[in-house]
Design an enzyme around this catalytic site. Structure first.
Site, short mmCIF file in Angstrom:
data_model
loop_
_atom_site.label_atom_id
_atom_site.label_comp_id
_atom_site.label_asym_id
_atom_site.label_seq_id
_atom_site.Cartn_x
_atom_site.Cartn_y
_atom_site.Cartn_z
N ALA A 1 -34.99 120.65 141.62
CA ALA A 1 -33.72 119.93 141.54
C ALA A 1 -33.51 118.98 142.73
CB ALA A 1 -32.58 120.92 141.45
N HIS A 2 -32.40 118.27 142.70
CA HIS A 2 -32.11 117.25 143.70
C HIS A 2 -32.01 117.82 145.11
CE1 HIS A 2 -27.51 117.84 143.17
NE2 HIS A 2 -28.12 118.73 142.42
N ASN A 3 -32.54 117.06 146.06
CA ASN A 3 -32.44 117.37 147.48
C ASN A 3 -33.20 118.62 147.91
OD1 ASN A 3 -29.75 115.82 146.73
ND2 ASN A 3 -30.19 115.41 148.87
#
Lengths: 345, 345, 345
Positions: free
Chosen positions: B241-243
């Protein structure tokens, strides 16, 4: 598709009761039918629907006796359920798998032979030295590498990616964005903590009448073949690792993963989100419940299993029932300890 | 590929015992070899196979002493296992990554520079202002957005989708239908129960020697970068997922998911179908068992964990062992309660 | 994008304190800002960052009172958080969804109408008799079958595959390699152990403002429609089976799977890797924890659930806490049994 009720009755070898010229353009559940729909009633549990349905026509058993007025035209057949299934299959052929010819641009490599009939969509790619059978449908943006064999009547949907040296049998359906023959996950740890890639030089062999759901991945073998036997049905987003073998007519539901070198028997039924460890053998006719984890060989045939790690289904259900009473159990133990302390000493 | 036994002996710096002109066209396990195969024997546990193998040639250690007649030609080397690995790697270069040139139609946007060597397959797409290194293989139907950097020797397999602004290092392998840089899953709840999309404006940075398996997805950061460090190996159908940041040489097996903003250490080993919650930190050299759930920071390095939520592996195995005896435990508690009641009062 | 601090202040209806002509090219978190970045400070918990940030400009609340010197230019607004969100949305429009025109080669079938504005990338494919709205962005290698409807302002990212007869509403975002409308997983067992395919003749209907993450799969209905209601947000690698219906504004995180014919309510929140069995109904506002298994109807609205099978979250947390003490519990039972035996008899 638009057929008349009369044409459908002829197709199904049935007798019509009502309007022979009625136009039918859709197959519907009896409770969801609209003008232009044809439905069926086989199980009398649902009989009430036939008196209220908006379907224009309903297929019923020859023996069906109406207890009230029915507005729909009836088609009476020997077995309403199988007649409807037959109609569904006819309808599928007409509306779903009706493509033919070649759209451009599409790519075919040197030394590749393609049988008669069939379809190749725009932006499809076939590599070198492939053998593609008759009546193969290759949808747009599908990719076939080099030295691939595809049998007769097989369908490769849009965006499917087939790596070099894969063999696919007859009458298979490979749905959109499936990947077959990608590298197995094999890396050798090095003294400095990094990993060296172990070349994956085997292939994937898929026998006849196999179905593979959208976005599923099947890795090639390290050496030799990953093998999917005849009649296997695989759902969407399933992972089949390198050197796995799946026996005839086994069914695998969505998001299940099978790790490297495991051998799955015939006629097994795996529910969704199951994990099967590497290097295990699973006997024929094994059934496994959703989200279970199989971490060892299953030697006895025909077991129903559940849980992580799997145990027999009935034992698993008992354990799960107690699981939710665990806090209560702990209190009861504490109570026993108190009583024993108070009473004995 | 077709080489003679003599050519292979020269390549591996080995000595031949048998037919120098023997034609070799395939690498096989010793127990699966056929005429034309070359195999190896390193572990003497498998010695019996060498007396029965149908392989035309077998690589053995210099020190190997046959106890019976062997029909295969032998190639004696210092270390049979690493010689065979070396042969696999040579073979892989020849048969797997041998594409070159540009197939048409393929798309290259304005301002994009592409290094020397390499391959671009038909229907591949490269956007604007990209920098593509030397010897990059871009297979058919791969997509590269705008402002993307790809290092030397990297392979983008068929159907890979790389969003704008992604950076990919040198010698990476991205397998078919992988998606890199798609939007992170970020939505702000609104008073009326609907959600407003939080724009995802960061990118993905992938360092050198990273491998990413088929149909895996790696989201871009909301702001900043999702980072995959050098030497990370990711299997098929994994979600990053993001980051998220994944440390050097960490290995992640199939169908594992890592939620937003989590930081994973170096040299971790994650088995399949693991879930890692958002905003957690996992220390270096953490090992996690299949189907586990990591819902908190793991601060101590080098732990082996298992279960949902994870606890130490040995504790987890003990708990799981008791879990299947839970119904029996409950009966024993009931029995204790009865005895206590009968005897004390 | 490059704007001046003054332009941004005007856009946000804010007041500038510092350099009006400062060039801004990037949005960053305040702790990650560099020269050329703009950041925001809303929560005073993070106040210390503003005195150290390298961002060129920071958006702050009108009421913010600095306690030390700040090197960045300030833009004072009513609400710094929502101003920054507004800026993110403007920025997204400029940098992410800025494609227009038609790239060739791309395919459009007979009888298809396409609205004004919008974008069609190279190697995209649109079948026959489709209706595509205004301002629809269709990225390279996307596939749209026959008789598909796509509403205004919807984005189909690279490699998306949309099967025949799918309806997609307005302002949806479908990310790379998503598959919509592939066959449901339906097979009828035959007396010889093989399976016969049940034709899947329904479609998928997706309402407005739906987001679908990369590599997710949504199957068509057997008959009728699989339905995704308005405002639903679905993450990557999710499986939605045939005849499922998902209520308005429900959010589904990555790798969750929903089996056939289940009906999910409105405003539910499902974490990652959840499995939902077939033919269940889940009430509005149900929240389910990661890796849970929902195997029955959830009739009461607004419950928080967890575990496999799901129970109320607070009960699940209690059970899980005891679970890891199971070996200790077993020892305590054994101890009780001993004491009872020693003391009573």
């Amino acid at each position: 598709m638009e057929l008349t009720a009369g044409q459908i009755a002829t197709l199904l070898n049935g007798e019509i009761e009502g309007d022979n010229d009625l136009k039918i353009s859709r197959l519907s559940k009896i409770e969801e039918g609209k003008t232009g729909s044809i439905s069926f009633l086989a199980n009398l549990k649902y009989e009430s629907f036939i008196y209220e349905t908006e379907s224009s026509a309903v297929i019923v058993n020859k023996t069906f006796e109406a207890k009230k007025a029915i507005s729909a035209t009836l088609i009476r057949v020997e077995n309403a359920y199988s007649a409807f299934t037959q109609l569904l299959e006819q309808y599928e052929k007409i509306v779903k798998y009706n493509k033919s010819g070649v759209e451009q641009p599409s790519h075919v490599g040197a030394g590749t032979s393609i049988g008669t009939g069939g379809y190749r969509g725009a932006f499809s790619y076939i590599g070198k030295n492939c053998t593609i059978g008759n009546d193969v449908l290759i949808y747009p943006q599908a990719y076939i590498g080099d030295n691939v064999r595809v049998g007769n009547g097989t369908v490769l949907h849009a965006g499917v990616k087939i790596y070099d040296n894969t063999h696919i049998g007859n009458h298979c359906r490979i749905f959109a964005n499936v990947v077959i023959g990608s590298d197995g996950f094999g890396f050798a740890p090095q003294p400095d903590g990094s990993y060296r890639t172990i070349p994956q030089l085997g292939n994937v062999v898929i026998e006849d009448h196999v179905s593979i759901g959208a976005n599923t991945t099947i890795d090639c073998a390290t050496m030799g073949s990953t093998i999917i036997r005849q009649g296997v049905k695989i759902d969407n987003l399933v992972q089949i690792a390198h050197n796995v073998e799946i026996g005839k007519n086994t069914v695998i539901a969505s998001q299940t993963g099978i790790a490297g070198s495991s051998k799955i028997g015939e006629n097994c039924v795996f529910a969704g989100q199951i994990g099967i460890a590497g290097h295990v053998t699973v006997a024929n006719r094994t059934q496994v419940g959703a989200q279970s984890g199989v971490n060892r060989d299953i030697k006895k045939e025909g077991l129903s299993l559940n849980g992580t790690p799997v145990i027999q289904l009935k034992d698993s259900l008992r354990s799960l029932a107690v699981l939710r009473r665990l806090p209560e159990l702990e209190r009861r133990i504490l109570e026993l300890e108190k009583q024993l302390k108070d009473n004995i000493h």
